[in-house]
Scaffold this active site. Structure first.
Site, short mmCIF file in Angstrom:
data_model
loop_
_atom_site.label_atom_id
_atom_site.label_comp_id
_atom_site.label_asym_id
_atom_site.label_seq_id
_atom_site.Cartn_x
_atom_site.Cartn_y
_atom_site.Cartn_z
N TYR A 318 0.81 -1.23 0.00
CA TYR A 318 0.00 0.00 0.00
C TYR A 318 0.84 1.28 0.00
O TYR A 318 0.29 2.37 0.12
CB TYR A 318 -0.90 0.07 1.24
CG TYR A 318 -1.57 -1.21 1.64
CD1 TYR A 318 -2.56 -1.79 0.83
CD2 TYR A 318 -1.23 -1.85 2.82
CE1 TYR A 318 -3.17 -2.96 1.21
CE2 TYR A 318 -1.85 -3.03 3.21
CZ TYR A 318 -2.81 -3.58 2.39
OH TYR A 318 -3.42 -4.74 2.77
N CYS A 344 14.32 -10.24 -2.86
CA CYS A 344 14.66 -9.93 -4.26
C CYS A 344 13.49 -9.24 -4.95
O CYS A 344 12.92 -9.78 -5.91
CB CYS A 344 14.99 -11.20 -5.02
SG CYS A 344 16.19 -12.18 -4.17
N1 LLP Z 1 -14.77 -6.48 9.32
C1 LLP Z 1 -14.61 -6.81 8.02
C2 LLP Z 1 -15.72 -7.44 7.29
C3 LLP Z 1 -13.38 -6.55 7.38
O1 LLP Z 1 -13.23 -6.86 6.11
C4 LLP Z 1 -12.33 -5.95 8.12
C5 LLP Z 1 -11.04 -5.68 7.49
C6 LLP Z 1 -12.55 -5.64 9.48
C7 LLP Z 1 -13.78 -5.91 10.04
C8 LLP Z 1 -11.50 -5.01 10.34
O2 LLP Z 1 -11.15 -3.75 9.87
P1 LLP Z 1 -10.20 -2.79 10.72
O3 LLP Z 1 -10.93 -2.38 11.96
O4 LLP Z 1 -8.95 -3.53 11.06
O5 LLP Z 1 -9.93 -1.66 9.80
N2 LLP Z 1 -4.37 -5.42 5.23
C9 LLP Z 1 -4.91 -4.08 5.24
C10 LLP Z 1 -6.24 -4.00 5.93
C11 LLP Z 1 -7.27 -4.93 5.35
C12 LLP Z 1 -8.59 -4.87 6.09
C13 LLP Z 1 -9.50 -5.93 5.63
N3 LLP Z 1 -10.76 -5.98 6.28
C14 LLP Z 1 -3.88 -3.16 5.88
O6 LLP Z 1 -2.80 -3.62 6.24
O7 LLP Z 1 -4.10 -1.96 5.98
#
Ligand code: LLP
Length: 414
Positions: A318, A344
């Site tokens: 990102y 790499c």
């Molecule tokens: N509920 C659902 C249906 C979700 O898809 C997600 C996150 C959450 C809750 C939790 O969201 P949060 O509170 O953590 O924002 N890998 C990415 C973030 C992907 C989030 C995916 N879904 C990053 O490193 O920023």
């Protein structure tokens, strides 16, 4: 806001425990988590919603290491699982099946059978087709599946395009306008019990307005369903609350609650929240050792770390910003550094032109705010072993996941 990683005269500390001592004993790269940091964020969210019936279902996808899941359970959290694997982890961590909601855009037949057989609290359907598959599987198993539909309200969460989920161009949920008919058409289905409505518009959301709008449309839908005679038990607002990676002021859990509660009060149904990042993000750091220093005439100076995109994918995926601190800062002028990993791939860069004090081979650096979407997104690319994970609690620390070994990896192969 409690921030566990703080510089001291003896170097960087996590809840007062020396990060260098942990890294020297546990080896690097290592993820270090603060139990206190997690508990404080959990309580801040819980208290923000204290005036309204609510349940926090911690989003395991942010970090599902068993000890962290168990800690959340002990704090009173419930669980949001995004795969059969996460449902299994939640059950192993001690969550009751009814305390688990099962979300996710592509649940396999096998995952659905498992979740229905385990009688999870709510399965969130992402399409009419999935709802019908759930109904058929439940009927075949002689069960009644507790379900809700995830709606896509076409609201811009104003976040990075890769973590936005609430626009109609995103693959998530059913169009808001279709939702009422989807519920209506299946009211007579005896293997389905409609218990809620669900929305999740994205992650790392930094302003209240998109969250308020999501709460408003979800409340409108729940009111319409009530008119249709559908008795719901809850409304699920998803997760998405951002954290301050840059150290700038950020929307707080209290401000979030303040924005959405007036909307929810129009119906008064209990709310389910699925926070991930806001609970564990600040509570973790990735600690890495510098393995090489390179300086080119008229070019950047590189500090090559023993951690890279295999341990922390967020910068490569990102372009995300993480503060990086030397664990034992050296005296001297700051200068711009490129902090890079050993993989790499040219995208294997944690920071470019970052002002840092003098750095040398074998120095330790800590990549902050990596408690969420850090270790869980790691990979074995380049045949690198998953890092160890450490929890700091009660003035001491322990390894909660040992470093993977080559034997752990090759045991799967012929
Ligand atoms: N509920 C659902 C249906 C979700 O898809 C997600 C996150 C959450 C809750 C939790 O969201 P949060 O509170 O953590 O924002 N890998 C990415 C973030 C992907 C989030 C995916 N879904 C990053 O490193 O920023």
């Amino acid at each position: 806001m409690y921030l566990p990683f703080q510089p001291t005269v003896h170097g960087l500390a996590c809840d007062g425990v020396s990060v260098r001592a942990i890294a020297d004993a546990a080896g690097t790269p290592v993820y270090i988590y603060s139990a206190r940091g997690i508990a404080e964020s959990y309580r801040a969210t819980d208290e923000a919603f204290a005036t309204y019936p609510h349940a926090i279902h911690y989003a395991l996808k942010a970090n599902s290491t068993l000890a962290i899941a168990r800690l959340l359970k002990s704090l009173g959290s419930r669980a949001d699982a995004n795969s059969g694997g996460e449902v299994a982890v939640a059950l192993r961590a001690g969550f009751a099946s009814r305390e688990i909601v099962f979300t996710g855009v592509g649940k396999t037949r096998h995952e659905l059978e498992y979740a229905i057989a385990q009688d999870v609290g709510t399965i969130y359907a992402e399409s009419p087709g999935e709802l019908d598959r759930i109904a058929a599987i439940a009927a075949a198993l002689g069960r009644v599946a507790r379900v809700a539909v995830r709606v896509n309200p076409d609201i811009d969460a104003n976040t990075h395009k890769n973590i936005s989920t609430g626009l109609k161009t995103n693959k998530f949920g059913v169009p808001l306008d279709d939702a009422r008919t989807i519920y209506r058409d299946r009211r007579g289905c005896t293997s389905l019990q409609f218990v809620g409505v669900h929305v999740h518009i994205g992650s790392q959301i930094t302003t209240a307005e998109p969250l308020r709008r999501a709460a408003a449309v979800l409340t409108d839908l729940a009111l319409a369903l009530r008119d249709d005679g559908v008795e719901l038990e809850h409304m699920d607002l998803g997760g998405g609350l951002g954290i301050a990676y840059e150290g700038r002021p950020m929307i707080t859990a209290a401000e979030y609650a303040h924005a959405v509660l007036p909307e929810l009060r129009r119906i008064g149904l209990p709310v389910v929240l699925e926070p991930g990042r806001a609970i564990v993000g600040h509570a973790g750091a990735l600690v890495s050792r510098i393995v090489d220093i390179k300086r080119y005439a008229d070019g950047p100076q590189f500090a090559v770390l023993d951690a890279g995109m295999t341990e922390l994918m967020r910068p490569a995926l990102y372009g995300s910003f993480h503060r990086i601190l030397p664990v034992m800062p050296r005296e001297g002028l700051e200068s711009p550094w490129d902090l890079v990993g050993p993989i790499c791939e040219s995208s294997d860069v944690f920071a470019r032109d970052r002002a840092m004090p003098p750095l040398q081979v074998d120095d330790l650096v800590a990549v902050l705010d990596t408690g969420a979407y850090g270790a869980v997104m790691a990979s074995n690319y380049n045949r690198r072993m998953l890092a160890a994970e450490v929890m700091v609690a009660d003035g001491g620390w322990s390894i909660i996941r040992r470093r993977q070994t080559i034997d752990d990896v090759l045991v799967l192969e012929t």
